[in-house]
Design a protein around this motif. Structure first.
Motif, PDB file in Angstrom:
ATOM      1  N   LYS A  44      41.140  44.827  38.131  1.00  0.00           N
ATOM      2  CA  LYS A  44      41.850  44.918  39.524  1.00  0.00           C
ATOM      3  C   LYS A  44      40.726  46.105  40.591  1.00  0.00           C
ATOM      4  N   VAL A  45      40.901  45.668  41.749  1.00  0.00           N
ATOM      5  CA  VAL A  45      40.201  46.384  42.733  1.00  0.00           C
ATOM      6  C   VAL A  45      41.410  46.653  43.977  1.00  0.00           C
ATOM      7  N   GLN A  46      41.026  47.693  44.695  1.00  0.00           N
ATOM      8  CA  GLN A  46      41.921  47.999  45.937  1.00  0.00           C
ATOM      9  C   GLN A  46      41.748  46.632  46.834  1.00  0.00           C
ATOM     10  N   GLU A  47      42.769  46.243  47.793  1.00  0.00           N
ATOM     11  CA  GLU A  47      42.531  45.109  48.476  1.00  0.00           C
ATOM     12  C   GLU A  47      41.351  45.480  49.336  1.00  0.00           C
ATOM     13  N   GLU A  49      38.041  45.603  48.577  1.00  0.00           N
ATOM     14  CA  GLU A  49      37.140  46.054  47.822  1.00  0.00           C
ATOM     15  C   GLU A  49      36.523  44.919  46.837  1.00  0.00           C
TER      16      GLU A  49
END
Length: 167
Positions: A44-47, A49
């Motif tokens: 998962k990554v921050q939106e 990124e």
């Protein structure tokens, strides 16, 4: 760590000793564990990124590494089943080693409990006594530990003198 997988692929084509294959198996398992950690970090990554590593590439590496591990384990198992020393296969020796090790561990824990002293603060307190002859059982445990060491030495000798069977 792709060097490990590449080495494993090359080793599959050439000859190696059983001990080398066992070391390689440990390396591949460690590599797979690292891949699992890297996949978790990149799941998962921050939106907006991007992940630090491409998860699809990591998944491909995982597929390759687990396939190599499977092939290596099969060769190790075949070799262990086919190698006989003093009328016993390496597989049988390993089973005996595991059983002796477990028994020795339990016996040592039991003896530790049986020999521990219980402090009494007055003569009215209950006195706990050992249910076994600790000294005699310690000698038995020492003999079992020696037998385990000797068996392990035999297995190690076989590991370094036995060629790994082909797939």
């Amino acid at each position: 760590m792709t060097d490990t997988v590449a080495y494993c692929e090359n080793a599959a084509k050439g000859s190696m000793k059983l001990a080398e294959a066992l070391n390689l198996r440990a390396d591949v398992k460690k590599y797979i564990s690292q891949l699992a950690e890297r996949l978790a970090l990149n799941s998962k990554v921050q939106e907006g990124e991007k992940p630090s590593e491409d998860p699809y590439k990591l998944l491909q590496e995982l597929d390759s590494a687990t396939a190599e591990l499977e092939a290596l384990i099969k060769r190790i198992n075949r070799t262990n089943c086919a190698t006989v020393y003093n009328g016993e296969t390496i597989t049988d020796m390993l089973a005996r080693k595991d059983a002796l090790s477990l028994k020795n561990s339990i016996l040592r824990t039991f003896l530790s409990n049986a020999s521990s002293k219980t402090d009494r603060y007055s003569l009215k307190e209950i006195r706990l006594m050992s249910t076994v002859d600790v000294e005699t059982l310690r000698k038995t445990a020492d003999q079992a530990a020696k037998a385990l060491r000797q068996l392990d030495t035999q297995i190690q000798m076989l590991n370094w003198s036995t060629d790994l069977l082909d797939a």
